[in-house]
Enzyme design. Structure first.
Site: not given
Ligand SMILES: Cc1cc2nc3c(=O)[nH]c(=O)nc-3n(C[C@H](O)[C@H](O)[C@H](O)COP(=O)(O)OP(=O)(O)OC[C@H]3O[C@@H](n4cnc5c(N)ncnc54)[C@H](O)[C@@H]3O)c2cc1C
Length: 398
Positions: A244, A384-385
């Site tokens: 990916e 990005n984090e």
């Molecule tokens: C437009 C879009 C399309 C997507 N499409 C798909 C898809 O088709 N299928 C699928 O399975 N997923 C999909 N995703 C999901 C995507 O992979 C997740 O949104 C992403 O991995 C972040 O997870 P979260 O949204 O749960 O945020 P969180 O994991 O809850 O993170 C919230 C914030 O905390 C920060 N953070 C979290 N953990 C840490 C750490 N350990 N250290 C520092 N900072 C941290 C993150 O960077 C972020 O800023 C999509 C997301 C978007 C926005």
């Protein structure tokens, strides 16, 4: 290090460039260039043209339709595709589930799915993320309980991109709740028509329906749809996520957008002249262009390292992801600046709205949508984090 292309690579570049610009319908390329949403049929049309040429899945094993290309040819191919504003082959099909089935699937799964995946006969979506399991994906809760020849799946996935088009979904599910987080996960292929699956749209900032929530209520999935071994799904997911992130910097896309911005700024009136004559605007433009050039050279170094040592995952790809997504966002900001008030949406092309004819520019109303939509690129594919954490550990050894 010599970062110039060889004469053979330049000939290859010219061949793919010519093909993209003559064979893929101009109307589809215009939509991509302007950042407009594509219909399912647009993706299908474009991918089938590529597939007929043998170019929908060049990175797959040759036996299943791949090409014997070097990493540099693959890089040229993708960059030229982005520069020509051709839609990339459907990502979930071609870069995610296809390679996983080719590498770890049963012979029956390969026969049943691979050709249909390459030709976009079946549209696949990705069911990994859940509420509470994004960055920390291994804490996912959707469960699959074995009952005779079936798994019974219950739970919820979210952010499922273009799930509304999908015929199939590939999912990570928990098959052993007593095992350590990563150890109890399996990789399942699920037909979206199976009773018990429902989909709810999530409307994003720009007002489009691109992502969804997917709910599973007592969904019966035949055991033959398990990929590889039960509870080994995390290994296959890691393989998939490495794919990916390949080419995620999308430099060609940013370069194409910069060329458009330059052209449009020269047409857009500002003060006594045009936007392009505004020194402050040009300084901002130049700073993005310089960063883009630097990123391109970094990407070439990563590709050259891959060519020397194929198959070795390179943590430097995290640098490409961060910088590439920041620049994609910076280019949408510049475009928004050029569009100015014309970027306001004008759904009814009538009345006396400022952005209506004769003042409107037919490209400008997509600029705001594209700007808002591109906020996603620093989140998906590993935020990005999270990429910074990878760089801290794997590149800097902290
Ligand atoms: C437009 C879009 C399309 C997507 N499409 C798909 C898809 O088709 N299928 C699928 O399975 N997923 C999909 N995703 C999901 C995507 O992979 C997740 O949104 C992403 O991995 C972040 O997870 P979260 O949204 O749960 O945020 P969180 O994991 O809850 O993170 C919230 C914030 O905390 C920060 N953070 C979290 N953990 C840490 C750490 N350990 N250290 C520092 N900072 C941290 C993150 O960077 C972020 O800023 C999509 C997301 C978007 C926005």
């Amino acid at each position: 290090m010599d970062l110039r292309f060889t004469p053979e690579e330049l000939a290859f570049r010219d061949e793919v460039r010519q093909f993209f610009r003559t064979e893929i319908p101009a109307e589809i390329r215009r939509k991509v260039s302007e950042g407009r949403g594509l219909a399912r049929e647009d993706y299908v049309t474009s991918q089938r043209i590529l597939n007929a040429k043998g170019w929908a899945v060049p990175h797959w094993p040759k036996q299943w339709g791949g090409q014997d290309w070097t990493p540099i040819q693959r890089y040229i191919f993708t960059e030229e595709m982005l520069l020509a504003a051709v839609p990339l082959p459907q990502q979930f099909n071609c870069y995610m589930v296809g390679p996983v089935i080719a590498a770890f699937g049963s012979q029956a799964q390969k026969q049943r799915h691979l050709a249909r995946i390459a030709n976009l006969e079946d549209w696949w979506c990705q069911g990994f993320s859940e509420p509470g399991a994004g960055s920390d994906l291994a804490s996912l809760k959707t469960k699959a309980v074995r009952e005779g020849d079936h798994y019974i799946v219950d739970g919820q996935k979210t952010w499922t991109t273009l799930g509304q088009y999908a015929d199939w979904i590939f999912c990570l599910v928990r098959t052993d709740p007593s095992a350590k987080k990563q150890a109890g996960i399996s990789f399942l292929l699920i037909d979206m028509k199976t009773p018990g699956i429902s989909l709810r749209p999530i409307i994003t900032l720009e007002g489009r329906h691109e992502v969804n929530e997917v709910f599973f209520d007592q969904v019966r999935v035949p055991v033959e749809n398990l990929v590889g071994e039960e509870n080994k799904g995390w290994d296959y997911a890691k393989f998939l996520l490495a794919n990916e992130r390949t080419g995620i910097a999308r430099i060609g896309l940013s370069k194409e957008r910069m060329a458009r911005i330059r052209r449009l700024a020269k047409e857009m009136p500002a003060g006594e002249g045009t936007m392009w004559e505004d020194r402050d605007f040009r300084a901002r433009f130049a700073s993005v262009e310089i960063e883009l050039k630097a990123l391109e050279i970094t990407q070439m170094r990563v590709v050259a390292a891959q060519a020397r040592d194929p198959g070795k995952p390179d943590p430097a790809s995290s640098i490409l992801k961060i910088k590439g997504s920041q620049l994609q966002q910076a280019t949408t900001e510049l475009l928004l600046e050029v569009a100015g008030p014309f970027a306001l949406p004008a759904p009814e092309r009538s009345g006396d709205l400022i952005n209506d004819w004769p003042f409107a520019h037919d490209w400008a109303d997509a600029a705001a949508a594209s700007y808002f939509n591109n906020r996603k690129v620093s989140i998906y594919g590993g935020s990005n984090e999270i990429q910074k954490n990878i760089i801290a550990k794997a590149v800097l050894g902290l």
